[in-house]
Design a protein around this motif. Structure first.
Motif: not given
Length: 184
Positions: A64-65, A70-74, A104-106, A155-158
């Protein structure tokens, strides 16, 4: 006892929890709330793992890290969570090479209240299943995936599902960002 996992169309529970956000002395912990992400107009991707200091979990967290940007860009806030305490999270991050550089936060759900509200507590040990939730900027759950304790997620599926949800269009099987959607 039967789990009743919070599903599609449900409002993600509002939470305010302590999370590990840094390894810098005096800045390790912060209180985070999904209300903050919603107010900022962000999607929320929260993924849960059963226990810190285990074997499958760090492979997922590290993956995920690798995709955090990629998540931030979305316009999606990425949050990792378990029922371990923030102190256990911090010790694990300090002691595991793949976890030191997390961006990211845990989240620490030590009361297990959020995991219980989500319906993802394993009956015997009261630890979280490997669950992933995607909530839109209004806090509505748009996708849920739950794996048994022994199976890591993709993660790529997420990311693929997040991309599809953000099109707000019909996406065929195996659709990927950049491909045509279905016009009804």
């Amino acid at each position: 006892m039967e789990n009743r996992i919070l599903g599609l169309g449900s409002q993600f529970p509002i939470f305010e929890k302590t999370a590990v956000v840094s390894l810098e002395k005096g800045k390790e912990f912060a209180t985070i709330s999904n209300k903050d992400y919603q107010d900022a107009g962000l999607w929320t991707v929260m993924f849960w793992w059963p226990k810190d200091f285990t074997f499958v979990c760090p492979t997922e967290i590290a993956e995920f890290n690798k995709h955090a940007e990629d998540f931030k860009d979305r316009d999606a806030a990425l949050i990792g969570a378990s029922t371990d305490s923030e102190f256990v999270h911090l010790a694990w991050r300090n002691n595991h090479d793949d976890l030191r550089g997390l961006t990211f936060p845990m989240l620490a759900d030590t009361s297990k209240s959020l995991a219980a509200e989500l319906g993802i507590l394993e009956a015997n040990e009261k630890i979280a299943y490997r669950a992933t939730f995607i909530a839109d900027p209004q806090g509505v759950i748009r996708w849920v995936s739950v794996n048994d304790l022994s199976v890591g997620r993709n993660v790529k599926e997420v990311l693929r599902v997040l991309d599809a949800l953000q099109t707000d269009e019909l996406c065929p099987c195996n659709w990927e960002k950049g491909q045509a959607t279905i016009k009804a």
